[in-house]
Design a protein around this motif. Structure first.
Motif, PDB file in Angstrom:
ATOM      1  N   PHE A 187       7.418  10.743  -6.455  1.00 10.74           N
ATOM      2  CA  PHE A 187       6.387  10.167  -5.561  1.00 10.74           C
ATOM      3  C   PHE A 187       6.493   8.644  -5.559  1.00 10.74           C
ATOM      4  O   PHE A 187       6.404   7.992  -4.526  1.00 10.74           O
ATOM      5  N   LEU A 188       6.703   8.105  -6.759  1.00 10.22           N
ATOM      6  CA  LEU A 188       6.820   6.652  -6.905  1.00 10.22           C
ATOM      7  C   LEU A 188       8.056   6.164  -6.149  1.00 10.22           C
ATOM      8  O   LEU A 188       7.993   5.198  -5.379  1.00 10.22           O
ATOM      9  N   ALA A 189       9.163   6.877  -6.373  1.00 11.72           N
ATOM     10  CA  ALA A 189      10.425   6.478  -5.739  1.00 11.72           C
ATOM     11  C   ALA A 189      10.329   6.563  -4.219  1.00 11.72           C
ATOM     12  O   ALA A 189      11.020   5.839  -3.506  1.00 11.72           O
ATOM     13  N   ASP A 190       9.476   7.427  -3.725  1.00 15.26           N
ATOM     14  CA  ASP A 190       9.336   7.590  -2.278  1.00 15.26           C
ATOM     15  C   ASP A 190       8.196   6.752  -1.690  1.00 15.26           C
ATOM     16  O   ASP A 190       7.861   6.906  -0.517  1.00 15.26           O
ATOM     17  N   GLY A 191       7.589   5.919  -2.530  1.00 15.71           N
ATOM     18  CA  GLY A 191       6.594   4.984  -2.011  1.00 15.71           C
ATOM     19  C   GLY A 191       5.193   5.546  -1.850  1.00 15.71           C
ATOM     20  O   GLY A 191       4.386   5.010  -1.091  1.00 15.71           O
ATOM     21  N   TYR A 192       4.899   6.617  -2.570  1.00 19.92           N
ATOM     22  CA  TYR A 192       3.563   7.197  -2.447  1.00 19.92           C
ATOM     23  C   TYR A 192       2.606   6.703  -3.539  1.00 19.92           C
ATOM     24  O   TYR A 192       1.479   7.180  -3.634  1.00 19.92           O
ATOM     25  N   ILE A 193       3.098   5.808  -4.387  1.00 17.41           N
ATOM     26  CA  ILE A 193       2.274   5.389  -5.525  1.00 17.41           C
ATOM     27  C   ILE A 193       2.298   3.881  -5.692  1.00 17.41           C
ATOM     28  O   ILE A 193       3.366   3.253  -5.627  1.00 17.41           O
ATOM     29  N   ASP A 194       1.130   3.294  -5.883  1.00 16.01           N
ATOM     30  CA  ASP A 194       1.013   1.850  -6.105  1.00 16.01           C
ATOM     31  C   ASP A 194       0.937   1.493  -7.582  1.00 16.01           C
ATOM     32  O   ASP A 194       1.174   0.367  -7.962  1.00 16.01           O
ATOM     33  N   GLY A 195       0.546   2.462  -8.367  1.00 15.33           N
ATOM     34  CA  GLY A 195       0.295   2.179  -9.793  1.00 15.33           C
ATOM     35  C   GLY A 195       1.577   2.012 -10.572  1.00 15.33           C
ATOM     36  O   GLY A 195       2.680   2.096 -10.038  1.00 15.33           O
ATOM     37  N   GLU A 196       1.400   1.755 -11.869  1.00 15.50           N
ATOM     38  CA  GLU A 196       2.538   1.601 -12.766  1.00 15.50           C
ATOM     39  C   GLU A 196       2.869   2.939 -13.406  1.00 15.50           C
ATOM     40  O   GLU A 196       1.972   3.717 -13.765  1.00 15.50           O
ATOM     41  N   PHE A 197       4.140   3.180 -13.570  1.00 19.32           N
ATOM     42  CA  PHE A 197       4.606   4.401 -14.215  1.00 19.32           C
ATOM     43  C   PHE A 197       5.449   3.952 -15.405  1.00 19.32           C
ATOM     44  O   PHE A 197       6.493   3.331 -15.234  1.00 19.32           O
ATOM     45  N   MET A 254       0.839  -1.217   0.000  1.00 20.52           N
ATOM     46  CA  MET A 254       0.000   0.000   0.000  1.00 20.52           C
ATOM     47  C   MET A 254       0.868   1.259   0.000  1.00 20.52           C
ATOM     48  O   MET A 254       1.837   1.366   0.739  1.00 20.52           O
ATOM     49  N   ALA A 255       0.445   2.189  -0.811  1.00 16.86           N
ATOM     50  CA  ALA A 255       1.188   3.452  -0.904  1.00 16.86           C
ATOM     51  C   ALA A 255       1.071   4.229   0.400  1.00 16.86           C
ATOM     52  O   ALA A 255       0.064   4.160   1.094  1.00 16.86           O
ATOM     53  N   GLU A 256       2.127   4.932   0.712  1.00 15.16           N
ATOM     54  CA  GLU A 256       2.122   5.829   1.868  1.00 15.16           C
ATOM     55  C   GLU A 256       1.184   6.995   1.613  1.00 15.16           C
ATOM     56  O   GLU A 256       1.025   7.435   0.481  1.00 15.16           O
ATOM     57  N   LYS A 257       0.591   7.511   2.689  1.00 16.21           N
ATOM     58  CA  LYS A 257      -0.164   8.763   2.545  1.00 16.21           C
ATOM     59  C   LYS A 257       0.828   9.918   2.579  1.00 16.21           C
ATOM     60  O   LYS A 257       1.810   9.874   3.316  1.00 16.21           O
ATOM     61  N   TYR A 258       0.552  10.921   1.826  1.00 14.59           N
ATOM     62  CA  TYR A 258       1.439  12.083   1.766  1.00 14.59           C
ATOM     63  C   TYR A 258       0.886  13.114   2.726  1.00 14.59           C
ATOM     64  O   TYR A 258      -0.282  13.489   2.639  1.00 14.59           O
ATOM     65  N   GLN A 259       1.702  13.523   3.650  1.00 14.31           N
ATOM     66  CA  GLN A 259       1.190  14.497   4.621  1.00 14.31           C
ATOM     67  C   GLN A 259       1.266  15.904   4.023  1.00 14.31           C
ATOM     68  O   GLN A 259       2.336  16.463   3.864  1.00 14.31           O
ATOM     69  N   LEU A 260       0.112  16.426   3.663  1.00 12.81           N
ATOM     70  CA  LEU A 260       0.077  17.768   3.072  1.00 12.81           C
ATOM     71  C   LEU A 260      -0.319  18.785   4.124  1.00 12.81           C
ATOM     72  O   LEU A 260      -1.080  18.484   5.038  1.00 12.81           O
ATOM     73  N   LYS A 261       0.195  19.994   3.962  1.00 12.26           N
ATOM     74  CA  LYS A 261      -0.220  21.071   4.856  1.00 12.26           C
ATOM     75  C   LYS A 261      -1.532  21.656   4.346  1.00 12.26           C
ATOM     76  O   LYS A 261      -1.919  21.430   3.206  1.00 12.26           O
TER      77      LYS A 261
END
Ligand code: SF4
Ligand code: SF4
Lengths: 405, 137, 314
Positions: free
Chosen positions: A49-59, A1-8
């Motif tokens: 985002f993908l490299a940091d684990g925030y994305i599950d999909g294919e790029f 599962m992708a990480e959630k991105y903590q946005l301000k």
């Protein structure tokens, strides 16, 4: 599962970052893209985002924009959420496949950072690419700042994937002026954004291999017309869905979008019609002109396709003179906005003195001063009760005055 | 088999996105009316292949090379428990009369031969070359 | 994995490419397609480049396919299948697949869609490592549009854009060596094949499908209409191509290990292959002997080269 991105609550994003976050939050299954200035950062941000684990999909980093859109079509027909980004020459290379995507009724979302088309080569903003895709059967939404680029990209998925629509959608932002200009953006948190868009609803997925389907059959003369008419109806009928999605977005965020945006049109006697970030410049010009007592307003089609022609005519009911501003060289006729506006007025038995200005090609500045000049000329037409200025003029072009009648 | 004319529809009833489902019922693999299996190409033929089961050795050469997938076979189990395909006939709705099956048929006297389209099967079989004919030439 | 031992057993396969398509009588394309799609019991998603196969197997309102199929354009069969394959990966990761059955991805393109206009997409999809099999239906020209030359058209062939004429012997260039180019991509498996050798082709297709990563088969597709031979001769023409070594059958693993998969018992002169086709008939006229000699020389040299590679294990 992708990480959630903590946005301000508030972020400072440029248009590219805003679009990239919208794609991330939509949990797109496949992004197939090829980098091109000025939309490259969308692709780069997404890769990060993908490299940091925030994305599950294919790029899928394809080898050309043609393959980008082709892979998008293959992926979308396979049965999942698909998006990409491009600009200019890349968009031009995609054109063949843009028609295929819409003809197959695939709800692909593409964030377009608008840029001039060569030759001569130019990397800066104008609407040549957007106009090139005008008849491709996509819904085109216009975003004038990073907040809008973010908001409307979220909306784009919801519109595209609605079972009453099922058409591809572009969200357009001006190259550099929006894409590279950082501004305050109020994002939604990941869950809220995804919930707003909702899960992807499959329709005829190729990957349901137990129920195989054929995409892209050849329809000859007994069939093609009926298919195209059916497709045209789908895009014409998408207005209420677009409005519904805008309303839901307003309910969620308080931010309101309309198929046509207007500024000070209630009592306007003359109007400017413009698309893209120049709308914001035009608002300032309108305020300035009004100080001098000129009753001017400005109109911006938020939705360029389908074109809200009846609504536009309604808005222009009481104006005497109109200047349409096109940010693309029409090469041999009047600009697209001029033509759309003329058609909208005629179709509703209305008339107004209508002129056309070509502006901002290849990223040329268009300032408040320039627009005040346009307002002044339009005012002259209104006062004379007939056209006393050229039919087509050019804003901020060096050299002897160029115009056509 | 619905003819293309019978398939004509109006713009409001046409297949969404021109997408064609192969099956009407994927569970039972019942092919849909959109399957070319329901389209005849028999009128392409000038000559038709005729099958003589008496000579056939069930090599299935004709099956593998028929470009129109119209060699009909039946799965049978041999005495040794192996499954194999037994050639049983030709699907004349889809046969275009190319003659490939005849060309590849390896039996000394061909088990498939081309005949003018309107020759009745019995007549064709009656005309079949005999071993003796073969020896003569 | 499905066992492919003999034809009697193979013929029990329920066909997944059906009749009612509009390919010419005797067309080798459908022989190849059937030998490929019947080589596996796995479900398939197929993309097809614009060309004979595409226009003949999906003429609205009919499809000839019992597998999922997509055609987008002439140049993007490989890009399309790479998108579908990526979607499969994504949905698998997210646990959202539509079926538990194994799915394989196949793209078909003619030589126009493979050697020429579609080459970039094929090269890109191969380099990216998508898990798919690309099959080129190589009939050595743009036959769907009436027989124009492609970069696969061999020297001396008459086509409508490299016609024989008072001062021309037809095509001037050598056939491009697409299989070696694909091998040079480092693809885990590439091969040449010919439908006349059904088992060679079916086994190669199966091997390719079982191999993870991008695989490629260049299948010779004798074209009755534009090569000018009688429709019933298709299988025989393919045999002549292989028995003369004009179209040798081999496979290469990982770009580095070549194996000849069929060795003619007695190599026949290439003249026999060329002479069986109308597109080369002018080569047999006085003054053109040198082209026949050149052909033979090129075929011999290439066959030698393949054998040397095989011997050296490279
Ligand atoms: S004549 Fe051709 S199409 Fe007909 S059964 Fe024989 S091989 Fe098939
Ligand atoms: S090729 Fe001839 S012998 Fe072989 S199965 Fe067909 S009809 Fe029978």
């Amino acid at each position: 599962m992708a990480e959630k991105y903590q946005l301000k609550k508030t972020e400072v994003w440029d248009g590219n970052m805003a679009a990239a976050h919208a794609l991330r939050q939509a949990q797109v299954d496949v992004v197939a893209a090829y980098p091109i200035t000025p939309s490259t950062p969308i692709v780069q941000n997404y890769a990060q985002f993908l490299a940091d684990g925030y994305i599950d999909g294919e790029f899928v980093m394809v080898e050309s924009e043609h393959s980008a859109m082709s892979a998008c079509v293959g992926a979308s027909a396979a049965g999942g959420r698909v998006a990409t980004a491009t600009s200019s020459q890349g968009y031009a290379l995609m054109v063949e496949v843009l028609y295929q995507a819409s003809g197959m009724r695939l709800p692909i979302v593409m964030t377009v950072v608008n840029r001039a088309l060569a030759s001569p080569l130019n990397i800066h903003g104008d609407h040549s690419d957007l106009y090139l895709g005008r008849d491709a059967g996509w819904i085109h939404l216009i975003c004038n700042n990073p907040q809008e680029a973010y908001d409307l990209t979220l909306c784009a998925f919801k519109i595209a994937e609605d079972e009453r629509v099922r058409l591809p959608v572009t969200t357009n932002q001006d190259g550099f002026l929006v894409s590279h200009t950082a501004q305050v953006v109020h994002p939604l948190d990941d869950d809220t954004a995804y919930k707003f868009i909702g899960d992807y609803k499959p329709l005829n997925p190729m990957l349901d291999t137990e129920n195989p389907v054929t995409y892209g059959a050849q329809t000859e003369e007994e069939w093609h017309f009926e298919h195209k008419a059916n497709q045209h109806k789908a895009i014409m009928d998408s207005f209420p869905v677009i409005e519904e999605v805008f309303q839901q977005f307003k309910d969620l965020t308080g931010r309101e979008y309309k198929t046509i945006e207007t500024y000070k049109m209630d009592d306007a006697e003359i109007a400017l019609i413009v698309m893209g970030s120049t709308y914001e410049t035009a608002m300032v010009a309108v305020d300035e002109a009004r100080k001098k007592g000129i009753k001017v307003g400005v109109v911006m089609p938020r939705v360029f396709r389908p074109f809200p022609y009846n609504q536009l005519a309604e808005i222009l009911k009481n104006v005497k003179a109109i200047a349409t501003l096109d940010r693309s060289a029409p090469m041999g006729t009047t600009g697209a906005l001029y033509n759309e506006t003329a058609g909208a007025l005629m179709a509703n038995g209305q008339s107004a003195i209508l002129t056309n200005y070509i502006y901002g090609l290849g990223g040329r500045d268009t300032t408040v001063e320039h627009l005040l000049q346009v307002i002044e000329e339009t005012q002259q037409n209104a006062e004379a009760g007939k056209r006393v200025t050229p039919l087509q003029g050019f804003i901020n072009l060096r050299g002897p005055k160029l115009s056509f009648n | 088999m619905a003819t293309p004319k019978e398939m004509l529809t109006t713009w409001d009833k046409i297949q969404f996105g021109a997408v064609l489902p192969s099956f009407e019922d994927p569970k039972t693999k019942k092919r849909s009316k959109f399957h070319s299996y329901n389209y005849k190409v028999a009128d392409w033929r000038v000559e038709k292949p005729v099958f003589n089961p008496d000579l056939c050795i069930n090599c299935d050469f004709c099956w593998v090379w028929c470009p129109d997938s119209c060699i009909l076979v039946e799965e049978v189990t041999t005495k040794r428990g192996k499954k194999q395909a037994k050639m049983v006939g030709i699907d004349y709705d889809h046969c275009k009369g190319c003659g490939v099956c005849v060309d590849v048929c390896p039996t000394p006297i061909k088990s498939l031969l081309m005949f003018p389209e309107h020759t009745p099967i019995e007549e064709a079989l009656a005309q079949w070359p005999k071993k003796e004919d073969k020896k003569k030439d | 994995m499905k066992k492919i031992t003999n034809l009697k057993e193979f013929a029990c396969t329920p066909d997944r490419f059906l009749g009612g398509h509009r390919l010419c009588p005797g067309c080798a394309h459908s022989m190849i397609v059937r030998e490929v799609v019947n080589a596996t019991d796995d479900d398939l998603v197929v993309s097809t480049a614009t060309g004979c196969l595409e226009v003949c197997s999906a003429i609205y309102p009919y499809t000839s396919w019992d597998v999922s199929w997509i055609h987008i354009g002439f140049e993007n069969a490989a890009a399309a299948i790479s998108g579908a394959e990526a979607m499969h990966k994504a949905l698998k990761r997210k646990g959202k697949l539509y079926t538990d059955r194994p799915v394989k991805f196949v793209a078909f393109g003619g030589d126009g869609g493979t050697y020429d206009i579609g080459f970039q997409a094929l090269s890109g999809a191969t380099e990216r490592g998508h898990d798919f099999l690309y099959v080129c239906l190589d009939n050595e020209g743009y036959m769907n549009t009436g027989g124009q030359r492609s970069s696969s058209t061999p020297i001396g062939a008459h086509t409508t854009t490299s016609p024989r004429g008072r001062v021309s012997y037809g095509e001037k260039q050598k056939k491009k060596d697409i299989t070696m180019i694909m091998a040079a991509h480092g693809s885990p498996y590439v091969a040449t094949a010919c439908p006349s050798y059904w088992k060679d082709l079916a086994v190669k297709a199966q091997k390719a499908l079982e191999t993870e990563g991008p695989t490629f088969i260049n299948a010779l597709s004798p074209c009755t209409t534009e090569w000018k031979f009688k429709p019933e001769e298709t299988v025989r023409i393919g045999e002549l191509a292989v028995e003369s070594c004009a179209f040798p059958l081999y496979e290469i693993e990982n770009g580095t290990k070549l194996r000849i998969t069929y060795r003619p018992k007695k190599k026949i002169p290439v003249k026999e292959y060329l002479g069986a086709q109308g597109r080369f008939s002018h080569l047999f006229k006085k003054g053109n002997e040198w082209i026949l000699d050149l052909w033979q020389k090129q075929v011999d040299e290439y066959w030698d080269y393949l054998q040397r590679r095989e011997e050296c294990g490279v």
